[in-house]
Motif scaffolding. Sequence first.
Motif, PDB file in Angstrom:
ATOM      1  N   UNK A 117       0.912  -1.221   0.097  1.00 50.11           N
ATOM      2  CA  UNK A 117      -0.024   0.075  -0.078  1.00 50.11           C
ATOM      3  C   UNK A 117       0.993   1.121  -0.022  1.00 50.11           C
ATOM      4  N   UNK A 118       1.954   1.288   0.548  1.00 46.17           N
ATOM      5  CA  UNK A 118       2.941   2.338   0.700  1.00 46.17           C
ATOM      6  C   UNK A 118       3.556   2.729  -0.472  1.00 46.17           C
ATOM      7  N   UNK A 119       3.874   1.507  -1.286  1.00 46.07           N
ATOM      8  CA  UNK A 119       4.362   1.864  -2.666  1.00 46.07           C
ATOM      9  C   UNK A 119       3.345   2.313  -3.524  1.00 46.07           C
ATOM     10  N   UNK A 120       2.187   1.627  -3.451  1.00 47.59           N
ATOM     11  CA  UNK A 120       1.126   2.385  -4.330  1.00 47.59           C
ATOM     12  C   UNK A 120       0.721   3.920  -4.037  1.00 47.59           C
ATOM     13  N   UNK A 121       0.615   4.081  -2.664  1.00 48.88           N
ATOM     14  CA  UNK A 121       0.423   5.560  -2.412  1.00 48.88           C
ATOM     15  C   UNK A 121       1.561   6.344  -2.954  1.00 48.88           C
ATOM     16  N   UNK A 179      -7.399  -1.086  -8.486  1.00 45.91           N
ATOM     17  CA  UNK A 179      -7.857  -2.711  -8.570  1.00 45.91           C
ATOM     18  C   UNK A 179      -7.244  -3.476  -7.720  1.00 45.91           C
ATOM     19  N   UNK A 180      -8.131  -4.250  -7.072  1.00 43.55           N
ATOM     20  CA  UNK A 180      -7.468  -5.363  -6.222  1.00 43.55           C
ATOM     21  C   UNK A 180      -7.691  -6.611  -7.003  1.00 43.55           C
ATOM     22  N   UNK A 181      -6.791  -7.384  -7.038  1.00 39.89           N
ATOM     23  CA  UNK A 181      -6.935  -8.617  -7.816  1.00 39.89           C
ATOM     24  C   UNK A 181      -7.231  -9.649  -6.598  1.00 39.89           C
ATOM     25  N   UNK A 182      -6.996  -9.183  -5.530  1.00 40.86           N
ATOM     26  CA  UNK A 182      -7.254 -10.251  -4.199  1.00 40.86           C
ATOM     27  C   UNK A 182      -8.684  -9.912  -3.696  1.00 40.86           C
ATOM     28  N   UNK A 183      -9.754 -10.609  -4.175  1.00 44.04           N
ATOM     29  CA  UNK A 183     -11.186 -10.172  -3.662  1.00 44.04           C
ATOM     30  C   UNK A 183     -11.089 -10.238  -2.099  1.00 44.04           C
ATOM     31  N   UNK A 184     -10.616 -11.310  -1.580  1.00 46.62           N
ATOM     32  CA  UNK A 184     -10.833 -11.488   0.031  1.00 46.62           C
ATOM     33  C   UNK A 184      -9.988 -10.351   0.607  1.00 46.62           C
ATOM     34  N   UNK A 185      -9.062  -9.786   0.313  1.00 53.28           N
ATOM     35  CA  UNK A 185      -8.217  -8.690   0.862  1.00 53.28           C
ATOM     36  C   UNK A 185      -8.825  -7.275   0.417  1.00 53.28           C
ATOM     37  N   UNK A 186      -9.549  -7.188  -0.701  1.00 46.89           N
ATOM     38  CA  UNK A 186      -9.904  -5.740  -1.220  1.00 46.89           C
ATOM     39  C   UNK A 186     -10.364  -4.964  -0.277  1.00 46.89           C
ATOM     40  N   UNK A 187     -11.117  -5.208   0.839  1.00 48.96           N
ATOM     41  CA  UNK A 187     -11.477  -4.125   1.858  1.00 48.96           C
ATOM     42  C   UNK A 187     -10.385  -3.814   2.677  1.00 48.96           C
ATOM     43  N   UNK A 188      -9.455  -4.824   3.007  1.00 46.74           N
ATOM     44  CA  UNK A 188      -8.145  -4.278   3.753  1.00 46.74           C
ATOM     45  C   UNK A 188      -7.427  -3.283   2.916  1.00 46.74           C
ATOM     46  N   UNK A 189      -7.015  -3.718   1.660  1.00 51.18           N
ATOM     47  CA  UNK A 189      -6.259  -2.843   0.928  1.00 51.18           C
ATOM     48  C   UNK A 189      -6.960  -1.461   0.635  1.00 51.18           C
ATOM     49  N   UNK A 193      -9.250   0.127   2.548  1.00 48.61           N
ATOM     50  CA  UNK A 193      -9.046   0.842   3.873  1.00 48.61           C
ATOM     51  C   UNK A 193      -7.890   1.495   4.109  1.00 48.61           C
ATOM     52  N   UNK A 194      -6.840   0.803   3.895  1.00 49.57           N
ATOM     53  CA  UNK A 194      -5.393   1.274   4.262  1.00 49.57           C
ATOM     54  C   UNK A 194      -4.976   2.383   3.221  1.00 49.57           C
ATOM     55  N   UNK A 195      -5.340   2.176   1.801  1.00 50.23           N
ATOM     56  CA  UNK A 195      -4.988   3.186   0.977  1.00 50.23           C
ATOM     57  C   UNK A 195      -5.846   4.313   1.159  1.00 50.23           C
ATOM     58  N   UNK A 196      -7.149   4.361   1.313  1.00 47.87           N
ATOM     59  CA  UNK A 196      -7.883   5.424   1.719  1.00 47.87           C
ATOM     60  C   UNK A 196      -7.264   6.410   2.810  1.00 47.87           C
ATOM     61  N   UNK A 197      -6.827   5.688   3.978  1.00 48.62           N
ATOM     62  CA  UNK A 197      -6.262   6.397   4.956  1.00 48.62           C
ATOM     63  C   UNK A 197      -5.282   7.100   4.594  1.00 48.62           C
ATOM     64  N   UNK A 198      -4.079   6.500   3.857  1.00 45.43           N
ATOM     65  CA  UNK A 198      -2.987   7.311   3.210  1.00 45.43           C
ATOM     66  C   UNK A 198      -3.410   8.162   2.297  1.00 45.43           C
ATOM     67  N   UNK A 199      -4.435   8.011   1.546  1.00 46.08           N
ATOM     68  CA  UNK A 199      -4.643   9.084   0.782  1.00 46.08           C
ATOM     69  C   UNK A 199      -5.147  10.496   1.040  1.00 46.08           C
ATOM     70  N   UNK A 200      -5.944  10.146   2.200  1.00 43.78           N
ATOM     71  CA  UNK A 200      -6.541  11.269   3.076  1.00 43.78           C
ATOM     72  C   UNK A 200      -5.635  12.177   3.646  1.00 43.78           C
ATOM     73  N   UNK A 201      -4.498  11.514   3.887  1.00 35.63           N
ATOM     74  CA  UNK A 201      -3.421  12.049   4.857  1.00 35.63           C
ATOM     75  C   UNK A 201      -2.683  13.014   3.472  1.00 35.63           C
ATOM     76  N   UNK A 202      -2.870  12.694   2.365  1.00 32.08           N
ATOM     77  CA  UNK A 202      -2.254  13.474   1.301  1.00 32.08           C
ATOM     78  C   UNK A 202      -3.170  14.438   0.765  1.00 32.08           C
ATOM     79  N   UNK A 203      -4.436  14.357   1.360  1.00 33.20           N
ATOM     80  CA  UNK A 203      -5.503  15.465   1.094  1.00 33.20           C
ATOM     81  C   UNK A 203      -6.416  15.030  -0.038  1.00 33.20           C
TER      82      UNK A 203
END
Length: 697
Positions: A505-509, A528-538, A540-550
């Motif tokens: 997630x850090x690399x993607x952010x 796009x998450x290719x891992x359907x089972x972990x999509x919500x986790x991905x 959630x973490x990415x949304x938090x990272x992006x909000x820190x960026x505004x």
Amino acid sequence: MAINFIPTIGQKDGSAVLTDLTKVLRDGSVYPQEADIIIYTGWPQVKDYDGRTHSSDLTAFGTDYGIKLVKISLSSNFSEVRRDAQSILQAAATTDALLSKSLKLKRRRKLIFDVVPIIYAPNLDGGHFKDEEVEFASNEAELIRLLKRTDESLTTEQRDEVQAIIEGAKALGQITEVDDDETLQPIARAYRNLEAIIYNFDASQRSVALTAIKGPQRIRGLAGTGKTVILAMKAALAHIENPNAKILITYYTRSLRDIIERLITRFHRHFAEVDPNWENVHVRHGWGRANVPGVYRDACIRDGIAFKSFGDVKHMRDPFGTVCSELIKNGPPSAYYDVILVDEGQDFPDSFYQMCFFLAKGTRDEKQIIWAYDELQNIFDVKVREPEQLFGKDDDGVPRISLTRSLPLGTDTNDFVLQRAYRNQRDILVLAHSIGFGVYGQPVQMLENAKHWEDVGYDVVSGDFTTGSLNIVERPMVNSPSALATPKDVRLIDIRGATDMSNEVELASREIRQFIEGGIQPHEILVISLDDKSARGYFSALSTSMLEFGVPCNNIINDPYSEPPFRIDGKITLSTVFRAKGNEAAVVIILGADAAVLQTRTGRNKIFVAFTRTKGWLRVFGVENRTFTALCSEVRIALSKSPRIEFNMPDMTNLSTIQRGLEDKHARIVEAKRRVERMKSELGLTDDEIADLLEED
């Protein structure tokens, strides 16, 4: 001489005068041999301020001839001819106004050529017709003289601009508004220039959208060949032609509704200058829900039948197919729509098509059902289902729909194959095919022969496609003409491994931030998450990272029970593969690539769909494991060989064969067009020179 003839959706049946006139103009004796002419029948269609539709029976446009709009009035009554003259004057005035919006076509605030309205009234004495604004012709010779009258010569750029405006392609340029400031960052400027190419989709695609065929049609092509755009344009034009007609455009992926409605609106505004009447134009998901309209749900409500939701039949092997079959068996649904357009046709069950057959008005071979089929993108089935299977048989045992049987006399085809892919960069499309088939790893599926590779836009370099043979195919630039001039320090494609999900997630952010800082808008980025089972986790973490960026995110899997807009201005889109189908973005970021199952068709098709969502850049991330290492290896090999794909033909009895599905006549037409295009490209020949070669004894 190059004369391109387009019988459009607005062409009226039964005019012997128009038929004869068209033959005269097309036989090569009217215009000089070097002339470049486009002939439209029934086009353009426009609306006045009172909502009335006006159209030209025949329009001739040439580089040296300006634009001539002809209305054929067979009346001998002066007042009726006068009414027709005012109608063609209105069509010409609106066309002039559309063209005048382009500075490329103006000099001293006026168009550099004339838009000439002509009334052709062979049954009226021309001596009594006086109108300084409308040209009059009472016989064919006078009409030909007017059509041959020369005007200001246009450059190639100006000619293409006129054609794009007349045919509606310029409406697409309004979908993404990009600042024209000279201070644009190199990344943003590269993408702006790319969109100018993509949205001015080519003449062959526009011809499919404009061409009128009374009866069923199939449109096929790879992802990014413009099928959704073509269907939206057909819906808008049908609505302009007959505002009271009931028009349905349906889709499988719930997130497509927003983009389809925006496309229809853009096209309708371009020609009619008002929004569509959504009471008569229905953009519907195939199924629907208790609180969301859908083709199946609406049919049940109209006929007073209990609607079944997914929850009612989720235990069935084919839930949607089951409810459609039951609806038909309980009494076919009542005919309701004048025109039905089906997007993502590869994903619908046979019984859905059969339901659409009954929902469409008209006799068997005149039903206006047009379906678009996405080659190589169906995650559930590799077989191209022919119309006879899709629509089933009638009570008399005869197929309800047959493209061959319903092909009107004098029409080349009603089975259109689109070879040029405008969405994807050539290297990305070649990569997606290489990974999707598994040619550099473990093959799981394959096209059935050389001709099928050519159908989807490749040239066969070598190989006989027998088991074990080495085969090489190459994608020519002519079939992937969208070229992104990415800055030297910004890779088009990159794949990187991570130590764990947090690092991924850090690399993607970091990558997303660089694109936004480079001028790409947040809503032009798709994750796009290719891992359907972990999509919500991905997400959630990415949304938090992006909000820190505004920057906020639009997580469309948050509400699985509605149809949220796929793109929201100012927000990054977060989606699974299934929700992303049919959509696109400037930048695609893929997470969870380590979860892809490379040993299955489903796993590889998910990668193919994810890769082909991007119009520009592609970034792939995954946690380093055996699967991700294998994927990285395949990507590196594919990129080293691009734009070619090299493979040993596998034993087709051991894997899925993607069938070509072209009838002989249509296949010969496709092959002829492909060879002509290749000859033009290799030998540098113009359309005129090709025509001269074909005319030589």
